[in-house]
Design a protein around this motif. Structure first.
Motif, PDB file in Angstrom:
ATOM      1  N   ASP A  73      -8.348 -33.294 -20.401  1.00 27.22           N
ATOM      2  CA  ASP A  73      -9.198 -34.227 -21.156  1.00 27.22           C
ATOM      3  C   ASP A  73     -10.131 -35.018 -20.250  1.00 27.22           C
ATOM      4  OD1 ASP A  73      -8.164 -33.470 -23.577  1.00 27.22           O
ATOM      5  OD2 ASP A  73      -6.925 -35.255 -23.850  1.00 27.22           O
ATOM      6  N   ARG A  74      -9.805 -35.109 -18.979  1.00 22.71           N
ATOM      7  CA  ARG A  74     -10.684 -35.838 -18.057  1.00 22.71           C
ATOM      8  C   ARG A  74     -11.973 -35.065 -17.813  1.00 22.71           C
ATOM      9  NH1 ARG A  74      -9.504 -39.390 -20.173  1.00 22.71           N
ATOM     10  NH2 ARG A  74     -11.136 -40.396 -18.983  1.00 22.71           N
ATOM     11  N   LEU A  75     -11.977 -33.757 -18.081  1.00 21.53           N
ATOM     12  CA  LEU A  75     -13.232 -33.007 -18.060  1.00 21.53           C
ATOM     13  C   LEU A  75     -13.982 -33.288 -19.359  1.00 21.53           C
ATOM     14  CD1 LEU A  75     -12.053 -29.599 -16.576  1.00 21.53           C
ATOM     15  CD2 LEU A  75     -13.394 -31.380 -15.434  1.00 21.53           C
TER      16      LEU A  75
ATOM     17  N   LEU B 292     -16.713 -24.994 -20.586  1.00 21.78           N
ATOM     18  CA  LEU B 292     -17.963 -24.804 -19.846  1.00 21.78           C
ATOM     19  C   LEU B 292     -17.926 -25.493 -18.485  1.00 21.78           C
ATOM     20  CD1 LEU B 292     -20.576 -25.176 -22.706  1.00 21.78           C
ATOM     21  CD2 LEU B 292     -19.992 -23.089 -21.454  1.00 21.78           C
ATOM     22  N   LEU B 293     -17.383 -26.695 -18.438  1.00 21.80           N
ATOM     23  CA  LEU B 293     -17.272 -27.401 -17.162  1.00 21.80           C
ATOM     24  C   LEU B 293     -16.321 -26.668 -16.220  1.00 21.80           C
ATOM     25  CD1 LEU B 293     -17.212 -31.035 -18.571  1.00 21.80           C
ATOM     26  CD2 LEU B 293     -19.063 -30.010 -17.233  1.00 21.80           C
ATOM     27  N   THR B 294     -15.224 -26.173 -16.760  1.00 24.99           N
ATOM     28  CA  THR B 294     -14.285 -25.387 -15.960  1.00 24.99           C
ATOM     29  C   THR B 294     -14.965 -24.134 -15.427  1.00 24.99           C
ATOM     30  OG1 THR B 294     -12.373 -26.202 -17.204  1.00 24.99           O
ATOM     31  CG2 THR B 294     -12.080 -24.130 -16.012  1.00 24.99           C
ATOM     32  N   ARG B 295     -15.725 -23.464 -16.268  1.00 25.00           N
ATOM     33  CA  ARG B 295     -16.425 -22.237 -15.859  1.00 25.00           C
ATOM     34  C   ARG B 295     -17.371 -22.507 -14.694  1.00 25.00           C
ATOM     35  NH1 ARG B 295     -17.759 -17.187 -16.808  1.00 25.00           N
ATOM     36  NH2 ARG B 295     -19.913 -16.492 -16.963  1.00 25.00           N
ATOM     37  N   ARG B 296     -18.038 -23.644 -14.696  1.00 25.20           N
ATOM     38  CA  ARG B 296     -18.947 -23.981 -13.598  1.00 25.20           C
ATOM     39  C   ARG B 296     -18.180 -24.066 -12.272  1.00 25.20           C
ATOM     40  NH1 ARG B 296     -22.457 -29.003 -14.973  1.00 25.20           N
ATOM     41  NH2 ARG B 296     -23.499 -28.324 -13.065  1.00 25.20           N
TER      42      ARG B 296
END
Length: 143
Positions: free
Chosen positions: A93-95, A104-108
């Protein structure tokens, strides 16, 4: 490998850890508790700290404007692939609380060859490995 074992890159160096969080309020008690948890986690693993990045205020609430996250990604890229790199967050959740934005943030991160790990031991790695810790709902535990 046991949960407490050190994970190392083929270079035999422990991963460099990039701690990330977002915080929208002026109260900092919970933020400090999350940062303390990250510090304890990386120390337990024997990992090297590579810095901390924090998106605050409106940036913390946005899923498409994260200047600290972007700066962290540039630092991860500059570190090169000679050493393993991990983005450590207290929990996913912090993302983002939005599952699509979190993905999407993880994928980056994954596209840089780094991985995302939480202080709960959850991991998402570039090789598609995904370790998700079981989450308790509020149902009674029976034996």
């Amino acid at each position: 490998m046991s949960a407490g074992a050190h994970q190392v890159h083929p270079s035999n160096q422990p991963p460099i850890v990039f701690v990330y969080d977002r915080h929208a309020t002026t109260a900092t008690g919970m933020l400090q508790a999350r940062m303390d948890a990250c510090t304890a986690y990386l120390e337990t693993k024997g990992w090297t700290g590579g810095g901390r990045w924090l998106d605050v205020g409106d940036d913390a609430l946005s899923d498409d404007r994260r200047p600290a996250f972007d700066a962290m990604l540039r630092t991860i890229e500059a570190a090169g692939t000679g050493v393993a790199r991990v983005v450590l967050v207290p929990d996913r959740d912090r993302l983002s609380r939005n599952p699509a934005a979190c993905g999407l943030l993880t994928r980056r991160v994954l596209l840089l060859g780094a991985w995302v790990e939480t202080t709960l031991g959850e991991q998402r790695r570039p090789d598609q490995t995904w370790i998700e810790r079981a989450r308790l709902n509020h149902a009674p535990i029976t034996e």
